[in-house]
Write an enzyme that holds these catalytic residues in place. Structure first.
Site, short mmCIF file in Angstrom:
data_model
loop_
_atom_site.label_atom_id
_atom_site.label_comp_id
_atom_site.label_asym_id
_atom_site.label_seq_id
_atom_site.Cartn_x
_atom_site.Cartn_y
_atom_site.Cartn_z
N GLU A 75 38.77 43.20 37.81
CA GLU A 75 38.38 41.99 37.10
C GLU A 75 38.21 42.30 35.61
O GLU A 75 37.65 43.34 35.23
CB GLU A 75 37.06 41.43 37.64
CG GLU A 75 36.58 40.20 36.87
CD GLU A 75 35.32 39.59 37.44
OE1 GLU A 75 35.41 39.07 38.58
OE2 GLU A 75 34.26 39.64 36.79
N TYR A 111 29.50 21.01 42.96
CA TYR A 111 29.50 22.27 43.68
C TYR A 111 30.92 22.83 43.79
O TYR A 111 31.91 22.10 43.66
CB TYR A 111 28.93 22.10 45.09
CG TYR A 111 27.51 21.60 45.12
CD1 TYR A 111 26.48 22.40 44.63
CD2 TYR A 111 27.21 20.34 45.62
CE1 TYR A 111 25.15 21.93 44.67
CE2 TYR A 111 25.90 19.86 45.66
CZ TYR A 111 24.88 20.67 45.17
OH TYR A 111 23.59 20.22 45.18
N VAL A 131 37.15 37.58 29.35
CA VAL A 131 37.82 37.15 28.13
C VAL A 131 37.08 37.71 26.92
O VAL A 131 35.90 37.42 26.72
CB VAL A 131 37.86 35.61 28.04
CG1 VAL A 131 38.50 35.17 26.74
CG2 VAL A 131 38.62 35.04 29.23
N LYS A 156 35.90 38.29 22.93
CA LYS A 156 35.46 37.30 21.96
C LYS A 156 36.36 37.21 20.74
O LYS A 156 36.26 36.26 19.97
CB LYS A 156 34.02 37.60 21.53
CG LYS A 156 33.00 37.45 22.65
CD LYS A 156 31.59 37.73 22.15
CE LYS A 156 30.57 37.54 23.27
NZ LYS A 156 29.18 37.81 22.82
#
Length: 614
Positions: free
Chosen positions: A24, A130, A27, A29
């Site tokens: 994983e 949800y 993103v 900055k």
């Protein structure tokens, strides 16, 4: 491909790997952080993860970047990608836009999440409350196109005290269409195994993928555990507390602890895949994979069928069937896919048609071709003042001391080793090499360095050399090549073919305008001959534009970011960039006698008796 399908395929058969894994990334900055992460993602994908996933930061530029990064990972880098998508504070129009972009990029995997509630304690203003509502919507609109993952919480959800309710909510997400579960990070393996038993007992049968957080530093380890409200087993603290001020030891011991945890998970019977929260770092994750012997295990498992092509294919649906690529972009995969994204195709499937109005438009490339920040470019290459300095930079790269050049996105490959001494010799004489490949005659497709394609086949290559050279020297070299070809006999088909072009586009060649020269091909049982790498005029001229622009950008990027530096040093650097742009020619040579050894082209250049750079 869908993650659940990839997992099933990977673990089917009589000799499955001991485990598979995935990564994983979040993103960054800054735009430069994004560019650097692309390099890391590409490099880590060579470890053969089943997939990567990219987090979603809802709202503003970050969410747009998630889509952009998924598109780049799928289309440019050819990485199987899963996109996070949260629904908190997300209007349906934004959800539709994100899903449409994922669909068009070829992404087939979504991790559907509710997302963090508003910090002010107010209700979400989004159209879905949800994660289950988001899953229903995706299924209604896209059917089974997307493989949908959901989050699991082995230690409970921080907003729900009842374990029974938390399990019930997970079951609801599975019932409305989830395909796999990715769990929150944890370190308590016994609790995780008990949780797996509970969710299997309530009828959840989809794959469970544990989220593994490597330990890099003590402070980050404690901070992340506290933020996620997870328990730290006492034996972790017993090992790490005494050495918490030694980052090196913490990472070493942390690797051992997490590796032992992973082994216990894999022996539990509930897990055969590990998902690593890399935090956009590389070393700690790689150390765990090495400790588990998974890197070599997965690589050897994957070698059975070898690779389809000698370069990674795009996963964009409109480009996934490409089987031919100009060799000029061999080391510049990012700019290649971007530049050719809208090129019209030849009827026979080759791209790069000069008849296309989009062909060669430099604006099709990224805004900046130089893939390094000013600071990183300065660290890598300094401010060369002379041709000798330039030669030293390329030689350092060929020796493995530098990991990139302005015209090469990654480190020198293993396939260069058999001619590396010759390449170094050329660079010392002012022939700045950009791309090359040795000749090959019937190498088995399963061979680790040069092999590609289906098993039980053979691959071939022509010797190829591409370099930057002073225009006065290139004239003498091409005259010598013409003489050599004449001596060899049939002048209608040159033994050594060439293209040479300057900045202004003045081209010298012994090839016809429509010549397409396959320089790599493979022969496989029951298959047509594949010719995946070619040399031809139109793509070469487009590559020329990129090369000269690289030198211009290198000069502009560093020249404008050397405030306070010695003015003479800045001037010397900019003068060198101008010399390379104005006085040097881009040239490529192909030895079409593929059974010849790799010395012919180098010998012809050596006979020019060019002195080493002073």
């Amino acid at each position: 491909m869908k993650i659940s399908q990839k997992l099933q395929q990977a673990h089917a058969g009589p000799n499955p790997p001991p485990a598979t894994f995935s990564f994983e990334f979040f993103v960054p900055k800054t735009s430069q952080g994004v560019q650097n992460l692309y390099d890391r993602m590409d490099r880590m994908y060579d470890l053969n993860p089943i997939f990567i996933d990219i987090t979603w930061n809802a709202g503003g530029r970050s969410s747009t970047l998630t889509n952009e990064m998924v598109y780049t990972a799928q289309s440019t880098l050819g990485l199987e990608t899963c996109m996070h998508l949260t629904c908190t504070n997300m209007k349906v129009e934004l959800i539709d836009e994100a899903l449409d972009k994922a669909f068009k990029s070829g992404c087939q995997n979504i991790l559907a999440l509710r997302g963090d509630p508003p910090l002010d304690g107010s209700e979400s203003t989004g159209d879905f409350k949800y994660a289950k509502d988001l899953i229903k919507y995706i299924r209604k609109k896209y059917g089974d196109h997307f493989n949908i993952g959901v989050a699991g919480y082995p230690e409970g959800h921080p907003e729900e005290e009842s374990e029974i309710k938390t399990l019930h909510y997970l079951k609801e997400k599975c019932d409305v269409g989830a395909d796999f579960i990715v769990t929150q990070m944890f370190y308590d393996v016994d609790n995780f195994i008990d949780w797996c038993k509970k969710i299997r007992k309530i009828g959840v049968e989809i794959p469970i993928i544990p989220g593994i957080m490597p330990i890099s530093t003590y402070a980050a380890f404690v901070r992340r555990a506290k933020w996620s409200e997870i328990a730290i087993p006492q034996h972790f603290l017993d090992v790490l507390d005494p050495i918490k001020d030694d980052d090196y030891l913490v990472r070493e011991r942390g690797t051992e602890l997490v590796s032992d945890m992973c082994i216990k998970l894999l022996h539990s019977g509930y897990v055969n895949h590990l998902h690593f929260y890399t935090m956009n770092l590389e070393k700690a994750t790689v150390m765990i994979l090495e400790k588990l012997n998974l890197i070599e295990a997965v690589k050897s498992h994957d070698v059975v069928g070898s690779t389809e092509l000698p370069w990674r294919k795009s996963l964009h649906p409109g480009r996934s069937k490409e089987s031919i690529r100009p060799i000029f972009w061999q080391n510049r995969k990012y700019s290649y896919v971007t530049r050719t994204a809208t090129w019209d195709e030849f009827p026979n499937g080759r791209w790069g048609d000069s008849r296309s109005p989009a062909f060669g438009d430099i604006d099709l490339c990224a805004t900046e071709l130089l893939r390094q920040s000013p600071k990183r470019a300065l660290e890598l290459w300094g401010t060369p003042q002379s041709l000798k300095d330039m030669s030293d930079i390329v030689v350092s790269y060929l020796q493995g001391d530098l990991k990139a050049l302005p015209w090469s996105d990654g480190p020198v490959g293993d396939d260069t080793k058999i001619i590396v001494d010759d390449l170094i010799h050329l660079n010392k004489k002012g022939f700045f090499t950009m791309n090359s490949q040795p000749s090959l005659n019937a190498i088995k497709s399963s061979e680790k360095v040069f092999g590609w394609g289906p098993k039980n086949g053979y691959v071939y290559q022509k010797q190829y050399l591409e370099f930057f050279c002073h225009k006065d020297v290139i004239a003498k070299l091409l005259y010598k090549i013409d003489s050599f070809n004449t001596k060899e006999g049939d002048t209608s088909s040159s033994v050594i073919s060439y293209y040479a072009v300057d900045k202004d586009g003045h081209l010298t060649t012994n090839c016809k305008d429509d010549d397409i020269n396959a320089v790599t091909w493979g022969v496989f049982p029951g298959e047509e001959i594949l010719q995946p790498t070619i040399v031809e005029k139109t793509s070469f001229l487009a590559w020329k534009d990129e090369v000269y622009r690289l030198f211009s950008e290198w000069g502009n990027v560093l020249g404008s970011n050397l405030a306070g530096a010695d003015p003479e040093k800045i001037k010397g650097f900019l003068d060198l960039m101008n010399t390379l742009s104005n006085d040097f020619v881009l040239c490529n040579l192909v030895n079409n006698d593929f059974i010849d050894d790799n010395s012919t082209i180098f010998k012809l250049i050596e006979e020019l008796d060019v002195k080493d750079l002073a």
